[in-house]
Motif scaffolding. Structure first.
Motif, PDB file in Angstrom:
ATOM      1  N   UNK A  89       0.757  -1.319   0.218  1.00 53.16           N
ATOM      2  CA  UNK A  89      -0.042  -0.078   0.118  1.00 53.16           C
ATOM      3  C   UNK A  89       0.912   1.196   0.028  1.00 53.16           C
ATOM      4  N   UNK A  90       0.588   2.171  -1.146  1.00 50.65           N
ATOM      5  CA  UNK A  90       1.669   3.352  -1.037  1.00 50.65           C
ATOM      6  C   UNK A  90       1.462   4.192   0.316  1.00 50.65           C
ATOM      7  N   UNK A  94       4.461   1.197   0.676  1.00 55.08           N
ATOM      8  CA  UNK A  94       4.192   0.079  -0.260  1.00 55.08           C
ATOM      9  C   UNK A  94       4.470  -1.294   0.588  1.00 55.08           C
ATOM     10  N   UNK A  95       4.036  -1.323   1.750  1.00 49.94           N
ATOM     11  CA  UNK A  95       3.772  -2.655   2.677  1.00 49.94           C
ATOM     12  C   UNK A  95       2.414  -2.694   3.362  1.00 49.94           C
ATOM     13  N   UNK A  96       2.267  -3.653   4.068  1.00 53.40           N
ATOM     14  CA  UNK A  96       1.195  -3.793   4.776  1.00 53.40           C
ATOM     15  C   UNK A  96       1.065  -3.858   6.331  1.00 53.40           C
ATOM     16  N   UNK A  97       0.134  -2.956   6.829  1.00 47.45           N
ATOM     17  CA  UNK A  97       0.153  -3.212   8.354  1.00 47.45           C
ATOM     18  C   UNK A  97       0.002  -4.404   9.027  1.00 47.45           C
ATOM     19  N   UNK A  98      -0.538  -5.412   8.094  1.00 50.95           N
ATOM     20  CA  UNK A  98      -0.840  -7.073   8.804  1.00 50.95           C
ATOM     21  C   UNK A  98       0.509  -7.300   8.863  1.00 50.95           C
ATOM     22  N   UNK A 293       6.904   4.204   8.862  1.00 53.49           N
ATOM     23  CA  UNK A 293       5.313   4.646   8.890  1.00 53.49           C
ATOM     24  C   UNK A 293       4.601   3.439   9.366  1.00 53.49           C
ATOM     25  N   UNK A 294       4.983   2.433   9.364  1.00 52.82           N
ATOM     26  CA  UNK A 294       4.083   1.297  10.075  1.00 52.82           C
ATOM     27  C   UNK A 294       4.917  -0.041  10.269  1.00 52.82           C
ATOM     28  N   UNK A 295       4.725  -0.747  11.412  1.00 50.87           N
ATOM     29  CA  UNK A 295       5.302  -1.996  11.649  1.00 50.87           C
ATOM     30  C   UNK A 295       4.259  -3.138  10.803  1.00 50.87           C
TER      31      UNK A 295
END
Length: 370
Positions: A89-90, A94-98, A293-295
């Protein structure tokens, strides 16, 4: 309207076909530029020498535009539910929080955490996936299609033959392939090339670290001025920068020995990082750009936060045959034993690598009319 009617005498496409316009925002007469121009001066030959892009997959704006459509198209899954962008996901770099991503069904998940994609092109070996199982970005592009979990075309679903038949039946793919490649023929190698060109165009270079480093960079300075404090950083961020850039032998954490500035992509000769005792597999990791941005983090998403990642590198590395020599001290896995303030400073520094430009750049956004 036929393909011929929309093709000028020189073979170029002169107008956007109705089918493309109906489903996407792509404009054949106003094509986005995906070339890596206007990069900072420190993206010089020390960086380009790490670029694994094959000559056959050089940046072509039309091919990259097709890759953008392919990347976001839910119709490329068997049930119109999943796409590359569903896991990458931009807004999240460009990764996923799941921890593990869903594909065509919420009943199944992927085996590995979705990797960030920024600066993927600067991993010199060119292999992809955490376990390096694909020889190139082009080869990697096929895997999600064949996966029964991700896009679903494996086994009885019919593979690429069935996928291509579905694409031929759309109002836009024959037109897009003709525009990008000169003929409407849809093939697996063309799909691979378009996705690879699009992903390799994701170059991250617009973080707070970049803004500060651009003011001090000198190609002739010792260590290219990476050891200098940055005026736009807080004292904590500069302490984290110092720890990151300085070797363990000189009192730092030695992070930059494996995560190479300015791309912060992994060193070509990196091995495994000692997550588990006895590890024999060689892993790779994505660039640290947008890691804040996110883990979660690591190939299996075992760490929820950057603080946990820093704690691991501080005192959690395990012995194993594949452990990188840079993570050893005195023949054993390193134990930095940093204080709370220094570990927090390293987290603060990694946060300065977040690139708000890449995660909002319309060239890499969803082109579909939803």
């Amino acid at each position: 309207m036929s393909l011929l009617a929309l093709t000028a005498c020189d073979g170029s496409r002169s107008a956007t076909p109705p089918g493309v316009t109906k489903f996407t925002t792509i404009d054949f007469e106003h094509v986005a530029d995906y070339s890596a121009k206007d990069l900072p001066p420190y993206f010089d030959d020390t960086v380009t020498s790490l670029d694994h892009s094959p000559a056959a997959s050089a940046i072509d704006n039309r091919v990259a535009t097709l890759g953008r459509v392919l990347f976001y198209d839910l119709r490329l899954s068997t049930n119109d539910r999943a796409s590359c962008a569903a896991c990458h996901q931009q807004a999240l770099g460009f990764t996923d929080s799941m921890r593990f991503s869903n594909g065509i069904s919420t009943a199944a998940t992927t085996d590995f955490h979705a990797m960030r994609l920024g600066n993927l092109r600067y991993w010199k070996p060119g292999t992809t996936f955490w376990d390096r199982r694909a020889a190139s970005v082009e080869a990697q592009a096929s895997h999600p299609f064949h996966s029964l979990v991700e896009l679903g075309w494996g086994g009885a679903a019919g593979g690429f033959d069935a996928l291509i038949a579905k694409m031929r039946a759309t109002a836009y793919y024959p037109e897009l392939f003709a525009w990008a490649f000169g003929s409407a023929t849809i093939t697996e190698p063309r799909i691979q090339q378009a996705l690879a060109v699009f992903v390799r165009a994701m170059v991250a270079h617009s973080s707070r670290w970049d803004a500060g480093y651009a003011r001090v960079f000198s190609s002739t300075a010792p260590d290219r001025a990476l050891d200098r404090d940055l005026a736009n950083f807080t004292p904590q961020e500069n302490r984290g920068r110092q720890l990151f850039m300085t070797s363990t032998g000189k009192g730092g954490a030695g992070c930059s020995a494996c995560h190479l500035p300015p791309t912060f992509a992994l060193a070509a000769d990196a091995r495994s990082n000692g997550l588990d005792a006895g590890e024999t597999r060689l892993f790779k990791a994505p660039s640290l750009r947008n890691a804040g941005l996110t883990g979660p983090y690591m190939h299996d998403g075992r760490f929820a936060t950057l603080a946990e990642v820093v704690d691991f590198y501080d005192h959690g590395i395990q012995e194993g045959p594949a452990l990188d020599a840079r993570l050893r001290q005195g023949g054993r896995p390193q134990r930095l034993r940093l204080g709370d303030a220094d570990r927090a400073a390293l987290v603060a520094f990694v946060m300065t690598l977040n690139d708000s430009v890449l995660i909002t750049d319309p060239r890499f956004s969803d082109p579909f009319r939803r």
